[in-house]
Design an enzyme around this catalytic site. Structure first.
Site, PDB file in Angstrom:
ATOM      1  N   HIS A  82      13.265  16.002  23.527  1.00  0.00           N
ATOM      2  CA  HIS A  82      14.390  16.275  24.432  1.00  0.00           C
ATOM      3  C   HIS A  82      14.323  15.379  25.662  1.00  0.00           C
ATOM      4  CE1 HIS A  82      17.614  18.504  26.427  1.00  0.00           C
ATOM      5  NE2 HIS A  82      16.968  18.087  27.505  1.00  0.00           N
ATOM      6  N   CYS A  97      19.194  24.134  24.786  1.00  0.00           N
ATOM      7  CA  CYS A  97      19.870  22.871  24.477  1.00  0.00           C
ATOM      8  C   CYS A  97      20.485  22.930  23.082  1.00  0.00           C
ATOM      9  CB  CYS A  97      18.882  21.712  24.581  1.00  0.00           C
ATOM     10  SG  CYS A  97      19.532  20.158  23.931  1.00  0.00           S
ATOM     11  N   HIS A 106      21.483  16.063  25.877  1.00  0.00           N
ATOM     12  CA  HIS A 106      20.320  15.673  25.062  1.00  0.00           C
ATOM     13  C   HIS A 106      20.683  14.272  24.577  1.00  0.00           C
ATOM     14  CE1 HIS A 106      17.131  16.731  21.831  1.00  0.00           C
ATOM     15  NE2 HIS A 106      17.520  15.484  21.582  1.00  0.00           N
ATOM     16  N   GLY A 128      31.193  10.466  30.729  1.00  0.00           N
ATOM     17  CA  GLY A 128      31.826  11.361  29.767  1.00  0.00           C
ATOM     18  C   GLY A 128      30.847  12.180  28.941  1.00  0.00           C
ATOM     19  N   HIS A 186      21.779  11.035  23.037  1.00  0.00           N
ATOM     20  CA  HIS A 186      22.289  10.800  21.679  1.00  0.00           C
ATOM     21  C   HIS A 186      23.113   9.530  21.641  1.00  0.00           C
ATOM     22  CE1 HIS A 186      25.253  13.304  23.804  1.00  0.00           C
ATOM     23  NE2 HIS A 186      26.186  12.653  23.105  1.00  0.00           N
ATOM     24  N   CYS A 193      18.778  20.507  20.595  1.00  0.00           N
ATOM     25  CA  CYS A 193      17.444  20.982  20.195  1.00  0.00           C
ATOM     26  C   CYS A 193      17.574  22.091  19.154  1.00  0.00           C
ATOM     27  CB  CYS A 193      16.655  21.472  21.409  1.00  0.00           C
ATOM     28  SG  CYS A 193      15.936  20.140  22.405  1.00  0.00           S
TER      29      CYS A 193
HETATM   30  P1  AMP Z   1      28.983  13.385  24.349  1.00  0.00           P
HETATM   31  O1  AMP Z   1      30.404  13.505  24.804  1.00  0.00           O
HETATM   32  O2  AMP Z   1      28.497  11.963  24.231  1.00  0.00           O
HETATM   33  O3  AMP Z   1      28.034  14.264  25.130  1.00  0.00           O
HETATM   34  O4  AMP Z   1      29.004  13.849  22.844  1.00  0.00           O
HETATM   35  C1  AMP Z   1      28.818  15.144  22.419  1.00  0.00           C
HETATM   36  C2  AMP Z   1      29.354  15.177  21.023  1.00  0.00           C
HETATM   37  O5  AMP Z   1      28.796  16.285  20.372  1.00  0.00           O
HETATM   38  C3  AMP Z   1      30.890  15.338  20.947  1.00  0.00           C
HETATM   39  O6  AMP Z   1      31.450  14.220  20.257  1.00  0.00           O
HETATM   40  C4  AMP Z   1      31.073  16.643  20.177  1.00  0.00           C
HETATM   41  O7  AMP Z   1      32.158  16.593  19.280  1.00  0.00           O
HETATM   42  C5  AMP Z   1      29.743  16.781  19.468  1.00  0.00           C
HETATM   43  N1  AMP Z   1      29.345  18.143  19.144  1.00  0.00           N
HETATM   44  C6  AMP Z   1      29.347  19.217  19.973  1.00  0.00           C
HETATM   45  N2  AMP Z   1      28.872  20.302  19.338  1.00  0.00           N
HETATM   46  C7  AMP Z   1      28.558  19.894  18.075  1.00  0.00           C
HETATM   47  C8  AMP Z   1      28.011  20.549  16.928  1.00  0.00           C
HETATM   48  N3  AMP Z   1      27.694  21.856  16.947  1.00  0.00           N
HETATM   49  N4  AMP Z   1      27.838  19.834  15.804  1.00  0.00           N
HETATM   50  C9  AMP Z   1      28.165  18.521  15.767  1.00  0.00           C
HETATM   51  N5  AMP Z   1      28.654  17.837  16.820  1.00  0.00           N
HETATM   52  C10 AMP Z   1      28.855  18.523  17.960  1.00  0.00           C
HETATM   53 ZN    ZN Z   2      17.580  19.065  23.606  1.00  0.00          ZN
END
Ligand code: AMP
Ligand code: ZN
Length: 109
Positions: free
Chosen positions: A46, A4, A96, A91, A98, A7
């Site tokens: 997680h 993940c 994980h 979307g 958030h 994680c």
């Molecule tokens: P979601 O579309 O709600 O699943 O959001 C995932 C978010 O994670 C997106 O807005 C990405 O830009 C962000 N994201 C993906 N990889 C990283 C990373 N390594 N560091 C910071 N944000 C990330």
């Molecule tokens: Zn996770």
């Protein structure tokens, strides 16, 4: 969940721009910000997605930390938006749980 992404961010195996951390949550700047302030708040436990969470206290804790981080760390007294995407249809791309905090300008719908 060893594979993940979030994680691995919590453990530091993948670098991130941390803005806040405590025993329960980790918060960091989104790598592709959609607003002047765009922070992700994740529980250290997680959970794949909001809809799978069977622990109401964890959901309450997460929202409480979002509020604390928005007010005390990000200084978003003018207001902000909280977004939780749920599964593919919502979307969600990273599985994980958030919460997005978006702010720093007046947000369009
Ligand atoms: P979601 O579309 O709600 O699943 O959001 C995932 C978010 O994670 C997106 O807005 C990405 O830009 C962000 N994201 C993906 N990889 C990283 C990373 N390594 N560091 C910071 N944000 C990330
Ligand atoms: Zn996770």
């Amino acid at each position: 969940m060893s594979d993940c992404l979030f994680c691995k961010i919590i453990t530091g195996d993948i670098p991130s721009d941390k803005v806040y951390e405590d025993a329960d949550v980790y918060a960091f700047k989104d790598i592709h910000p959609k607003a002047p302030t765009h922070v992700l708040v994740i529980p250290k436990q997680h959970i794949d997605t909001f809809a799978d969470c069977e622990d109401p206290a964890l959901l309450g804790m997460l929202l409480d930390r979002v509020r604390t981080i928005a007010d005390d760390v990000l200084n978003l007294q003018a207001g902000y938006r909280i977004v939780i995407k749920v599964r593919e249809g919502g979307g969600q791309e990273v599985f994980h749980l958030h919460a997005h905090i978006l702010g720093g300008k007046k947000l369009p719908f």
